[in-house]
Write a protein that holds these residues in place. Structure first.
Motif, mmCIF file in Angstrom:
data_model
loop_
_atom_site.group_PDB
_atom_site.id
_atom_site.type_symbol
_atom_site.label_atom_id
_atom_site.label_comp_id
_atom_site.label_asym_id
_atom_site.label_seq_id
_atom_site.Cartn_x
_atom_site.Cartn_y
_atom_site.Cartn_z
ATOM 1 N N UNK A 109 -1.047 7.003 2.465
ATOM 2 C CA UNK A 109 -1.081 5.534 2.554
ATOM 3 C C UNK A 109 -2.046 5.175 3.676
ATOM 4 N N UNK A 110 -3.031 4.351 3.378
ATOM 5 C CA UNK A 110 -4.075 4.080 4.363
ATOM 6 C C UNK A 110 -3.517 3.377 5.600
ATOM 7 N N UNK A 111 -2.422 2.610 5.451
ATOM 8 C CA UNK A 111 -1.853 1.950 6.633
ATOM 9 C C UNK A 111 -1.302 2.966 7.622
ATOM 10 N N UNK A 112 -0.646 4.008 7.113
ATOM 11 C CA UNK A 112 -0.096 5.013 8.021
ATOM 12 C C UNK A 112 -1.214 5.817 8.671
ATOM 13 N N UNK A 113 -2.290 6.067 7.929
ATOM 14 C CA UNK A 113 -3.443 6.749 8.510
ATOM 15 C C UNK A 113 -4.073 5.887 9.614
ATOM 16 N N UNK A 114 -4.182 4.593 9.362
ATOM 17 C CA UNK A 114 -4.766 3.684 10.352
ATOM 18 C C UNK A 114 -3.916 3.632 11.610
ATOM 19 N N UNK A 121 0.847 -1.186 0.000
ATOM 20 C CA UNK A 121 0.000 0.000 0.000
ATOM 21 C C UNK A 121 0.887 1.242 0.000
ATOM 22 N N UNK A 122 0.502 2.248 -0.791
ATOM 23 C CA UNK A 122 1.257 3.493 -0.808
ATOM 24 C C UNK A 122 2.489 3.474 -1.681
ATOM 25 N N UNK A 123 2.480 2.664 -2.742
ATOM 26 C CA UNK A 123 3.685 2.557 -3.576
ATOM 27 C C UNK A 123 4.018 3.870 -4.282
ATOM 28 N N UNK A 124 3.055 4.793 -4.365
ATOM 29 C CA UNK A 124 3.373 6.113 -4.917
ATOM 30 C C UNK A 124 4.347 6.883 -4.033
ATOM 31 N N UNK A 125 4.531 6.405 -2.795
ATOM 32 C CA UNK A 125 5.461 7.063 -1.873
ATOM 33 C C UNK A 125 6.898 6.578 -2.004
ATOM 34 N N UNK A 126 7.143 5.593 -2.857
ATOM 35 C CA UNK A 126 8.473 4.989 -2.945
ATOM 36 C C UNK A 126 9.562 6.032 -3.148
ATOM 37 N N UNK A 127 9.388 6.874 -4.136
ATOM 38 C CA UNK A 127 10.444 7.820 -4.498
ATOM 39 C C UNK A 127 10.527 9.007 -3.549
ATOM 40 N N UNK A 128 9.578 9.118 -2.610
ATOM 41 C CA UNK A 128 9.555 10.269 -1.707
ATOM 42 C C UNK A 128 9.929 9.891 -0.283
ATOM 43 N N UNK A 129 10.345 8.630 -0.079
ATOM 44 C CA UNK A 129 10.764 8.172 1.249
ATOM 45 C C UNK A 129 9.665 8.397 2.283
ATOM 46 N N UNK A 130 8.425 8.151 1.860
ATOM 47 C CA UNK A 130 7.267 8.325 2.733
ATOM 48 C C UNK A 130 6.702 6.949 3.100
ATOM 49 N N UNK A 131 5.791 6.885 4.090
ATOM 50 C CA UNK A 131 5.337 5.585 4.589
ATOM 51 C C UNK A 131 4.671 4.714 3.530
ATOM 52 N N UNK A 132 4.870 3.417 3.686
ATOM 53 C CA UNK A 132 4.210 2.397 2.869
ATOM 54 C C UNK A 132 3.809 1.258 3.792
ATOM 55 N N UNK A 133 3.057 0.303 3.266
ATOM 56 C CA UNK A 133 2.651 -0.792 4.130
ATOM 57 C C UNK A 133 2.160 -2.011 3.384
ATOM 58 N N UNK A 134 1.859 -3.040 4.131
ATOM 59 C CA UNK A 134 1.256 -4.279 3.655
ATOM 60 C C UNK A 134 0.004 -4.526 4.482
#
Length: 376
Positions: A269-274, A143-156
């Protein structure tokens, strides 16, 4: 799959590896005091009933894969061009190299678990695994793969459901209340595994030096009355009237009907919001809206909304599509979308009241009127 992992990332998963759930050795120690590993937590839970063991084994496999993925994410560009677009994706943003890697990684680890089948955001069809498996897994590997290049949160995000013998699709197309367990892994400044076994919510933190998850928070309960809301404000003109009205109440702050000032957050990324809602309260909104293809929102019911809703309810909160409890919905399709609004019960209840009332006046308030505050 549009490419193999070997073409652009890391070597294949080693055939022998230490489980990230823990090794069964003596408990790790922190500050001189023993701590509980995920392995020990699962073993204790599974010991009370034999039908729990497949669930425990499956979560252990997910944890092992997550620990390996966390290592890759932490390397960033040193691991390769993780954000490279390889082809089309179900969400329309393009399937990235790290999406493919994560999907393959988790699927490979689940092949050695008692899992009958997998549904993944990265695959159109059901992935058949062990025909004798007792559980099925629905997941969004990244989840949140658009954040890859920005070093921002992602999740599974993952959901475990009981396998229906001889009918994999029926195993998945069931109400979220039938989940056996659910959780997500957040790859941020540290890697956290948030888990519910339908007996509360616990958080495990990855010890990267040892490759194990350690219990760091137990029995999470959402803090009520926190003044935080999360929504993508750039879509305001497309929102349903109920959501417009609620956000306007928040923006009005102490001068409005809620009588207090609010802060807003949007992490992408919805995981970081959660994670934030679980620890700090508030509300998250991703409604359906008027944009083409967004009538039912963007998040997937089976492997995003359902596991998150289970976590939120287990932590004392509420999750809805605006009208109905998320966990009461029965998906008609593996990749069906669902609006998702979750968080502190007091705030979610207010949004549901506005949906029920249809709030026709919301569209005429100055903030959202055609020639309102946002119109130059």
């Amino acid at each position: 799959m549009t490419a193999t992992i070997k073409e652009f990332l890391l070597p294949a998963i080693p055939s022998k590896h230490r489980s990230a759930a823990g090794t069964g050795q003596k408990p790790a120690r922190r500050g001189g005091y023993p701590v509980t590993t995920l392995h020990e937590h699962l073993a204790t839970w599974a010991a009370t009933a034999s039908e729990r063991q497949p669930v425990a084994d499956t979560i252990a496999a997910i944890a092992t894969a997550a620990a390996q993925l966390a290592t890759v994410i932490a390397q960033g560009p040193l691991a390769g061009d993780l954000g490279r677009v390889l082809g089309a994706s179900n969400d329309g943003d393009g399937q990235k190299a790290l999406d493919v890697y994560a999907n393959t990684l988790f699927t490979d680890h689940l092949r050695v678990a008692p899992v009958a089948a997998v549904v993944s955001e990265e695959s159109n069809d059901i992935i058949a695994l062990d025909p004798a498996g007792a559980v099925v897994v629905a997941m969004d590997p990244l989840d949140g793969s658009n954040n890859i290049d920005f070093n921002a949160p992602m999740g599974t995000v993952f959901s475990l459901l009981p396998a229906v013998a001889g009918d994999a699709k029926a195993s998945f197309l069931t109400q979220g209340s039938n989940q056996l367990a659910a959780g997500f892994v957040l790859y941020g400044p540290h890697t956290a595994l948030v888990l519910t076994l339908k007996d509360g919510v616990d958080i495990f933190t990855l010890d990267p030096a040892k490759g194990i998850f350690v219990l760091t928070r137990s029995r999470i309960q959402i803090i009520p009355a926190q003044r935080i809301y999360a929504i993508n404000g750039s879509n305001a003109r497309h929102w349903p009237l109920a959501v417009r009205a609620f956000v306007e109440e928040c923006i009005a702050g102490s001068d409005g009907p809620r009588g207090v000032d609010y802060n807003t957050r949007w992490l992408g990324a919805v995981v970081s919001e959660t994670f934030r809602v679980l620890l700090n309260g508030g509300i998250y909104l991703y409604p359906g809206d008027k944009r083409p293809g967004y009538h039912r929102g963007r998040l997937r019911l089976l492997y995003e909304a359902n596991p998150i809703a289970l976590l939120i309810e287990q932590a004392g909160g509420t999750a809805t599509d605006g009208y109905s409890r998320i966990l009461d919905l029965k998906p008609r399709d593996l990749h069906e979308h669902a609006p998702l609004i979750f968080g502190s019960t007091d705030k979610v209840t207010r949004v549901m009241e506005l949906y029920a009332e249809s709030v026709p006046q919301a569209g005429q308030r100055p903030l959202f009127a055609v020639r309102g505050l946002f119109k130059s």
